[in-house]
Design a protein around this motif. Structure first.
Motif, PDB file in Angstrom:
ATOM      1  N   PHE A   1       0.826  -1.196   0.000  1.00  0.00           N
ATOM      2  CA  PHE A   1       0.000   0.000   0.000  1.00  0.00           C
ATOM      3  C   PHE A   1       0.858   1.242   0.000  1.00  0.00           C
ATOM      4  O   PHE A   1       1.900   1.297   0.638  1.00  0.00           O
ATOM      5  CB  PHE A   1      -0.914   0.025   1.236  1.00  0.00           C
ATOM      6  N   SER A   2       0.402   2.250  -0.696  1.00  0.00           N
ATOM      7  CA  SER A   2       1.064   3.541  -0.680  1.00  0.00           C
ATOM      8  C   SER A   2       0.160   4.508   0.067  1.00  0.00           C
ATOM      9  O   SER A   2      -1.046   4.556  -0.165  1.00  0.00           O
ATOM     10  CB  SER A   2       1.276   4.030  -2.117  1.00  0.00           C
ATOM     11  N   THR A   3       0.699   5.251   0.993  1.00  0.00           N
ATOM     12  CA  THR A   3      -0.122   6.167   1.786  1.00  0.00           C
ATOM     13  C   THR A   3       0.694   7.389   2.187  1.00  0.00           C
ATOM     14  O   THR A   3       1.881   7.469   1.917  1.00  0.00           O
ATOM     15  CB  THR A   3      -0.688   5.451   3.028  1.00  0.00           C
ATOM     16  N   THR A   4       0.027   8.314   2.816  1.00  0.00           N
ATOM     17  CA  THR A   4       0.679   9.514   3.319  1.00  0.00           C
ATOM     18  C   THR A   4       0.457   9.602   4.813  1.00  0.00           C
ATOM     19  O   THR A   4      -0.425   8.940   5.360  1.00  0.00           O
ATOM     20  CB  THR A   4       0.083  10.776   2.657  1.00  0.00           C
ATOM     21  N   ILE A   5       1.226  10.444   5.465  1.00  0.00           N
ATOM     22  CA  ILE A   5       1.053  10.649   6.901  1.00  0.00           C
ATOM     23  C   ILE A   5      -0.358  11.169   7.185  1.00  0.00           C
ATOM     24  O   ILE A   5      -1.006  10.747   8.138  1.00  0.00           O
ATOM     25  CB  ILE A   5       2.111  11.639   7.438  1.00  0.00           C
ATOM     26  N   GLU A   6      -0.868  12.039   6.327  1.00  0.00           N
ATOM     27  CA  GLU A   6      -2.208  12.597   6.523  1.00  0.00           C
ATOM     28  C   GLU A   6      -3.280  11.507   6.490  1.00  0.00           C
ATOM     29  O   GLU A   6      -4.248  11.550   7.235  1.00  0.00           O
ATOM     30  CB  GLU A   6      -2.502  13.637   5.445  1.00  0.00           C
ATOM     31  N   ALA A   7      -3.091  10.499   5.651  1.00  0.00           N
ATOM     32  CA  ALA A   7      -4.076   9.423   5.536  1.00  0.00           C
ATOM     33  C   ALA A   7      -4.057   8.501   6.756  1.00  0.00           C
ATOM     34  O   ALA A   7      -4.979   7.731   6.963  1.00  0.00           O
ATOM     35  CB  ALA A   7      -3.822   8.617   4.276  1.00  0.00           C
ATOM     36  N   LEU A   8      -3.028   8.573   7.554  1.00  0.00           N
ATOM     37  CA  LEU A   8      -2.892   7.705   8.726  1.00  0.00           C
ATOM     38  C   LEU A   8      -3.450   8.345   9.997  1.00  0.00           C
ATOM     39  O   LEU A   8      -3.070   7.978  11.088  1.00  0.00           O
ATOM     40  CB  LEU A   8      -1.429   7.333   8.946  1.00  0.00           C
ATOM     41  N   ARG A   9      -4.353   9.292   9.856  1.00  0.00           N
ATOM     42  CA  ARG A   9      -4.891   9.964  11.039  1.00  0.00           C
ATOM     43  C   ARG A   9      -5.620   8.963  11.940  1.00  0.00           C
ATOM     44  O   ARG A   9      -6.197   7.981  11.475  1.00  0.00           O
ATOM     45  CB  ARG A   9      -5.800  11.100  10.642  1.00  0.00           C
ATOM     46  N   LEU A  10      -5.575   9.227  13.215  1.00  0.00           N
ATOM     47  CA  LEU A  10      -6.182   8.339  14.205  1.00  0.00           C
ATOM     48  C   LEU A  10      -7.694   8.471  14.217  1.00  0.00           C
ATOM     49  O   LEU A  10      -8.237   9.537  13.922  1.00  0.00           O
ATOM     50  CB  LEU A  10      -5.626   8.646  15.588  1.00  0.00           C
TER      51      LEU A  10
END
Length: 120
Positions: A10-19
Motif C-alpha cells: 500500500f502507498s499512503t501519506t502521513i495525513e491518511a494515517l490519522r487516528l
C-alpha cells in the motif's frame, strides 16, 4: 521485457494515517430491546436475568446474556432466524463487549427485511 518499478504494498501519506476513535464497550442494551413490540414478539426474562425474545411465529429469536451465555466464551447476544424446508436459516452471535449500537443495527435490518404473511 518490461519491469514494473512500483513498490509492492500500500502507498499512503502521513495525513491518511490519522487516528480514529472507535465505539467500544457494550453500551445500552435498550437500543436493541426497544425495537420489539408486544404485538409481534414475546419477551421472557429468566432466573439469570437473561432476556429471550421470540417472534410470535417462533422463527425469530434474540437472546441477551449480560454476563455471557452459559457454556460459551463470552457470547453476549444471539440472533437466529429459523429457515424453511427450501432455505436454511442463520445464526449470528456477538460477544458481551459488542456495542449495543452494532447489535441494534443488525436486529433492525433483520426486522426491516421480514415480511408479514397475510392469511387469505
Amino acid at each position: 521485457m518490461t519491469v514494473d518499478t512500483v513498490k509492492p504494498g500500500f502507498s499512503t501519506t502521513i495525513e491518511a494515517l490519522r487516528l480514529r476513535t472507535w465505539r467500544l464497550g457494550p453500551g445500552q442494551p435498550t437500543m436493541v430491546l426497544d425495537q420489539f413490540t408486544d404485538e409481534d414478539f414475546k419477551l421472557v426474562v429468566d432466573d439469570r436475568a437473561d432476556i429471550h425474545i421470540n417472534s410470535r411465529d417462533g422463527r425469530f429469536y434474540l437472546g441477551w446474556f449480560p454476563t455471557g451465555r452459559p457454556g460459551t466464551d463470552g457470547e453476549g447476544w444471539v440472533l437466529a432466524v429459523t429457515g424453511t424446508a427450501a432455505v436454511p436459516g442463520y445464526r449470528i452471535s456477538f460477544d458481551t463487549e459488542t456495542p449495543a449500537l452494532v447489535v441494534a443495527a443488525a436486529v433492525a435490518e433483520v426486522i426491516a427485511t421480514s415480511e408479514l404473511v397475510r392469511s387469505p
